[in-house]
Write an enzyme that holds these catalytic residues in place. Structure first.
Site, PDB file in Angstrom:
ATOM      1  N   SER A 142      -9.674   1.586   2.705  1.00  0.00           N
ATOM      2  CA  SER A 142      -9.307   2.324   1.798  1.00  0.00           C
ATOM      3  C   SER A 142      -7.973   1.808   0.867  1.00  0.00           C
ATOM      4  O   SER A 142      -7.297   2.610  -0.253  1.00  0.00           O
ATOM      5  CB  SER A 142      -8.402   3.423   3.053  1.00  0.00           C
ATOM      6  OG  SER A 142      -7.164   2.554   3.633  1.00  0.00           O
TER       7      SER A 142
ATOM      8  N   LYS B 176       0.936  -1.278  -0.515  1.00  0.00           N
ATOM      9  CA  LYS B 176       0.284   0.335   0.307  1.00  0.00           C
ATOM     10  C   LYS B 176       0.233   1.349   0.312  1.00  0.00           C
ATOM     11  O   LYS B 176       2.053   1.295   0.658  1.00  0.00           O
ATOM     12  CB  LYS B 176      -1.362  -0.271   1.317  1.00  0.00           C
ATOM     13  CG  LYS B 176      -1.868   0.964   1.035  1.00  0.00           C
ATOM     14  CD  LYS B 176      -2.694   0.874   2.347  1.00  0.00           C
ATOM     15  CE  LYS B 176      -4.276   1.548   2.567  1.00  0.00           C
ATOM     16  NZ  LYS B 176      -4.712   1.398   4.092  1.00  0.00           N
TER      17      LYS B 176
ATOM     18  N   SER C 274      -9.742  -0.445   6.992  1.00  0.00           N
ATOM     19  CA  SER C 274      -9.651  -0.340   5.721  1.00  0.00           C
ATOM     20  C   SER C 274      -8.528  -1.479   4.795  1.00  0.00           C
ATOM     21  O   SER C 274      -8.371  -1.564   4.346  1.00  0.00           O
ATOM     22  CB  SER C 274      -8.546   1.187   6.033  1.00  0.00           C
ATOM     23  OG  SER C 274      -9.257   1.925   5.505  1.00  0.00           O
TER      24      SER C 274
END
Lengths: 99, 501
Positions: free
Chosen positions: B155, B80, B179
């Protein structure tokens, strides 16, 4: 009802160092009013009871490491992401207003 | 499409060890897959095939030389884009950090490199991880591989979609209020938020420091366990890092046994507001666990009703402070207004241009929650509710070893559907937020498809702090029961993506 007004949004944005447009002030006033009304609900949970605060989920106190010198960023590395630098320092605009 | 990309990471690791496949070959087939599908899915913000292949070639050389390697050496992984990497831009999905190359690696990335896993690229996210859909990424949304008109969750929608579209066997995510778990739920993948402090946050660009935790994303439970075992462990660079080891998650995932375990169903996280298809699959899984010898009990967590409210005070408060570092001085964007502006005006202009709408909303909200007139009524009250939520969990874990709920109330919604309605967006995380407030571990595993739309549904497992192994034990056992019934993995129900040039 919440007390979120356009002037308050402008003031908070100023404190947050965010320049906002009139259009943003209008939109954020509306959205933040709804959000603030909704999150004020936390007080319902506390009616008539007294509980301590939790700021950290798994509390730890006095966290230290051995006092040993370890490599850290070089001056060049520390400045590598700066928008402007010179003479080994961050270069910024004037700190004080002319007045 | 190479069949290799569909395999579980645990199988790929065996192929690597026994020399049936090289890391270069494995890395290349995943890069080829990205070239074919990522124009549509948009999982990645950045890829450097040369860097990934060089790391893979290095591992192949060392293996050929007979060097003793980490068990996962050679397995490609995606990371990420809110974890710092010295050889790739790290943007956290924000214009304010566009093109920033950090001068240090996050601890998680350092461990990945030391173990010899080639990094395929940096995955998309809502700006500074604020969002549930990736629609707040400054670089455009990722799309759900099951239906490209829908969100892949957020997210960490880049990490969920990259795994669900077979562009990477495993990925790293971060979870502040769901997330990792919400994206896993809507893409038919597995994601785990470890106990707070189990994985180092050093080099994770902070959203809310008391809630953030890094964790694995994969297509099956054992694969997540292998990644958690790799990235977990004490780090002196993070003062909230747990000093003790939580044991082997992979061993727990291999037990495949739930006999005698007490599994608590959370009364408040079902029924009203939950899509019928979500509830149907949830009830079926409860029955499966019971058939396998688990004891099902009902638990009540009455203060969960206030969890979202507390979260949307604590998170913005912490974020408004954490994001003060983006000041146009040390890194990232600088926008200078006309004339001879002071540094304060440069900061304000930079933050106006560099931050997107959700980040601005939350910074302003956090500033409000912390301001002198409202502190007690908002932030102070939220911290007390946090205690009540911890107490709810403590009471529930007296009756149950593991708690379960649907991961999210609905399946993936359409891109654009909730963009201008922040409160509706926040409701997606109703089941995932309590774990972050309490610091406990939470996992989402695939739980079948909803009857009404045929889209993936997730089941959430929760355990007491430090008992992450229970999630892997129950998660893997339930996954095995599902796969025995379905005759294949959940991800094998996903439609084929159109492949380009």
């Amino acid at each position: 009802m919440s007390e979120i007004t356009p002037d308050l949004v402008r003031h908070l944005a100023g404190l947050s160092r965010i320049l906002v447009t009139d259009e943003e002030v209008e939109r954020f006033t509306e959205q933040l009013s709804l959000i603030v009304d909704s999150v004020a609900k936390v007080n319902e949970a506390l009616a008539g009871i007294d509980v301590p605060s939790t700021s950290h989920p798994i509390p730890m106190a006095n966290v230290f490491r051995e006092d040993i010198v370890e490599p850290s960023l070089t001056q060049e590395q520390a400045l590598s992401g700066a928008p402007d630098s010179g003479e080994g320092r961050f270069r910024v605009a004037a700190i004080l207003d002319e007045e | 499409m190479s069949e290799l990309i569909r395999k579980n990471a645990s199988e790929l690791v065996e192929l690597l060890k026994t020399g049936q496949v090289s890391s270069v070959e494995l890395t290349q087939v995943h890069l080829d897959r990205s070239a074919a599908v990522d124009q549509d899915v948009h999982s990645y913000l950045y890829q450097s095939p040369e860097t990934a292949l060089a790391a893979a070639a290095d591992i192949d050389r060392r293996r050929a030389a007979g060097e003793k390697l980490h068990d996962l050496a050679g397995l490609p992984i995606a990371v990420k884009d809110n974890l710092t990497t010295t050889d790739a831009p790290t943007t956290s999905g924000s214009k304010i950090l566009e093109g920033w190359i950090p001068p240090y690696d996050s601890t998680v990335v350092k461990r990945i490199r030391e173990a010899g896993l080639p990094i395929l690229g940096k995955t998309n996210l809502d700006e500074f991880a604020m969002g549930s859909s990736t629609e707040f990424s400054a670089f455009g949304p990722s799309r759900n591989p099951w239906d490209l008109t829908r969100i892949p969750g957020g997210s960490g929608g880049g990490s969920s979609s990259v795994v669900a579209s077979f562009q990477a066997p495993v990925a790293i995510g971060s979870d502040t209020g769901g997330s990792i778990r919400f994206p896993a739920s809507v893409t038919g993948t597995v994601g785990n938020k470890p106990t707070y402090g189990a994985v180092s946050r050093y080099g994770l660009i902070a959203l809310a420091s008391s809630l953030d935790q890094v964790g694995p994303v994969s297509r099956n439970v054992l694969d997540s366990a292998l990644i958690q075992d790799l990235i977990a462990g004490h780090d002196p660079h993070d003062s909230t890092s747990l000093p003790e080891s939580l044991g082997s998650m992979a061993d727990a995932a291999r037990k495949l046994d739930v006999k005698g375990m007490r599994i608590g169903v959370i009364k408040e996280l079902m029924g009203e507001g939950f899509q019928p298809g979500v509830m149907n699959r949830f009830k079926e899984s409860i029955a499966l666990l019971e058939q396998a010898g688990a004891e099902i009990v009902e638990v009540s967590c009455p203060n969960f009703e206030y969890a979202i409210a507390a979260y949307y005070l604590i998170l913005p408060a912490e974020a408004s402070s954490n994001l003060a570092k983006f000041d146009s001085v040390r890194f990232g964007l600088r926008v200078a207004p006309e004339g001879n502006p002071t540094i304060e005006r440069v900061m304000a202009a930079t933050r106006e241009a560099g931050f997107g709408p959700e980040v601005k909303r939350r910074i302003i909200l956090g500033t409000y929650a912390l301001s002198s007139g409202s502190y007690e009524h908002f932030y102070g009250a939220a911290l007390k509710v946090r205690t009540l939520i911890q107490r709810d969990f403590a009471a529930a874990f007296e009756k149950a070893d593991v708690l379960i709920s649907p991961t999210a109330p609905t399946t993936a919604f359409k891109i654009g559907e909730k963009l201008e309605d922040p409160l509706a967006m926040y409701l997606n995380d109703i089941a995932t937020i309590p774990a972050n407030l309490a610091g406990i571990p939470g996992m989402s595993i695939p739980n079948g498809l909803a009857d009404e739309d045929g889209l993936p549904v997730g089941l959430q497992l929760l355990a007491p702090a430090r008992a992450d192994a229970r999630l892997y034990q129950v998660g893997a056992a339930l996954e095995k029961m599902h796969e025995d019934i379905w005759g294949k993995r959940m991800i094998d129900f996903a439609p084929e993506l159109e492949v380009r040039g």
